[in-house]
Design an enzyme around this catalytic site. Structure first.
Site, PDB file in Angstrom:
ATOM      1  N   ARG A 283       0.949  -1.144  -0.047  1.00 24.44           N
ATOM      2  CA  ARG A 283       0.071   0.023   0.077  1.00 24.44           C
ATOM      3  C   ARG A 283       0.953   1.233  -0.148  1.00 24.44           C
ATOM      4  O   ARG A 283       1.936   1.298   0.803  1.00 24.44           O
ATOM      5  CB  ARG A 283      -0.737   0.158   1.061  1.00 24.44           C
ATOM      6  CG  ARG A 283      -1.839  -1.262   1.333  1.00 24.44           C
ATOM      7  CD  ARG A 283      -3.247  -0.973   0.723  1.00 24.44           C
ATOM      8  NE  ARG A 283      -4.006  -2.404   0.908  1.00 24.44           N
ATOM      9  CZ  ARG A 283      -4.912  -2.435   0.039  1.00 24.44           C
ATOM     10  NH1 ARG A 283      -5.328  -1.741  -0.757  1.00 24.44           N
ATOM     11  NH2 ARG A 283      -5.475  -3.558   0.130  1.00 24.44           N
TER      12      ARG A 283
ATOM     13  N   THR B  37      11.806  -1.797   0.378  1.00 27.14           N
ATOM     14  CA  THR B  37      12.371  -2.884  -0.315  1.00 27.14           C
ATOM     15  C   THR B  37      11.724  -3.009  -1.545  1.00 27.14           C
ATOM     16  O   THR B  37      10.580  -3.014  -1.459  1.00 27.14           O
ATOM     17  CB  THR B  37      12.699  -4.227   0.382  1.00 27.14           C
ATOM     18  OG1 THR B  37      11.584  -4.832   0.453  1.00 27.14           O
ATOM     19  CG2 THR B  37      13.455  -3.681   1.803  1.00 27.14           C
ATOM     20  N   HIS B  38      12.399  -3.255  -2.508  1.00 23.86           N
ATOM     21  CA  HIS B  38      11.634  -3.233  -3.797  1.00 23.86           C
ATOM     22  C   HIS B  38      12.566  -4.271  -4.813  1.00 23.86           C
ATOM     23  O   HIS B  38      13.793  -4.138  -4.915  1.00 23.86           O
ATOM     24  CB  HIS B  38      11.584  -2.026  -4.476  1.00 23.86           C
ATOM     25  CG  HIS B  38      11.037  -2.000  -5.953  1.00 23.86           C
ATOM     26  ND1 HIS B  38       9.372  -2.376  -5.738  1.00 23.86           N
ATOM     27  CD2 HIS B  38      11.175  -1.881  -7.228  1.00 23.86           C
ATOM     28  CE1 HIS B  38       9.025  -2.490  -7.125  1.00 23.86           C
ATOM     29  NE2 HIS B  38      10.077  -2.112  -8.158  1.00 23.86           N
TER      30      HIS B  38
END
Ligand code: GRF
Length: 194
Positions: A90, A107-108
């Site tokens: 979200r 974190t991605h």
């Protein structure tokens, strides 16, 4: 350093943080683990570890603003030094981020600013890049935007599927997240400040 971790899913990165904190490798106190929906494995993992948990269910609020305000109040009640989005799916408001002095770490699973959004692994594969990776960054109110703290590349092999590639990325992601938290904790300790 007190942290609150937010999750939406399986929480394997959260588990790595719990394990590192439990073993003493990582000097952080996990004040609570929260989710935006009921029934996440992430919250279950936290309960099993004896941690405080909460759910601020996105679907129980008439508006995003009311959900965001409830999330902000609940997270603030733990007085965290850093809030960690670990697979929290979200977007939060600028008010949320300001409430924690911008200390909202995300974190991605891609090398930002490439492939932001919920399908960073899938999108990188679909584009046909040969190298992707993961990013740890201070999140702002955008979609996977904000100052980058750490990144590491992961090579995409011909045989990779979205699942195998995401698993490889997560291995690196966990290491980067723990290293980032460790260096923040060291900097916030009395010795680090002195
Ligand atoms: C991670 O790759 C995270 O970057 C992404 O979703 C994954 C979360 O995995 N947004 P888990 O819930 O920690 O297993």
């Amino acid at each position: 350093m007190r942290i609150v971790v937010l999750v939406s899913g399986t929480g394997s990165n959260l588990q790595a943080v719990i394990d590192a904190a439990t073993s003493g490798e990582l000097d952080v106190e996990i004040a609570a683990v929260g989710a935006d929906r009921e029934g996440t494995y992430g919250v279950e993992r936290a309960s099993e570890a004896g941690l405080e948990t909460f759910v601020i269910n996105f679907n129980s609020f008439p508006t995003r603003e009311e959900w965001d305000a409830a999330l902000t109040a609940r997270v603030a009640s733990y007085a965290p030094d850093v809030v960690v989005s670990s697979g929290f799916m979200r977007i939060v408001s600028a008010d949320f981020i300001n409430a924690f002095n911008g200390k909202y770490l995300n974190t991605h699973p891609a090398l930002l600013p490439s492939f932001p959004g919920a399908h960073g692994v899938r999108d990188a594969m679909a584009y046909g890049v040969k190298v992707t990776g993961c990013t740890v960054h201070w999140a702002d109110a955008g979609m996977d935007t904000g100052p980058i703290v750490a990144q590491e590349a992961v090579v995409i092999e011909d045989a990779d599927t979205e699942e195998t590639l995401h698993e490889k990325i997560k291995v690196v992601e966990r290491r980067l997240l723990i290293a980032t938290l460790a260096s923040l904790a060291a900097a916030s300790s009395p010795a680090g400040r002195g």
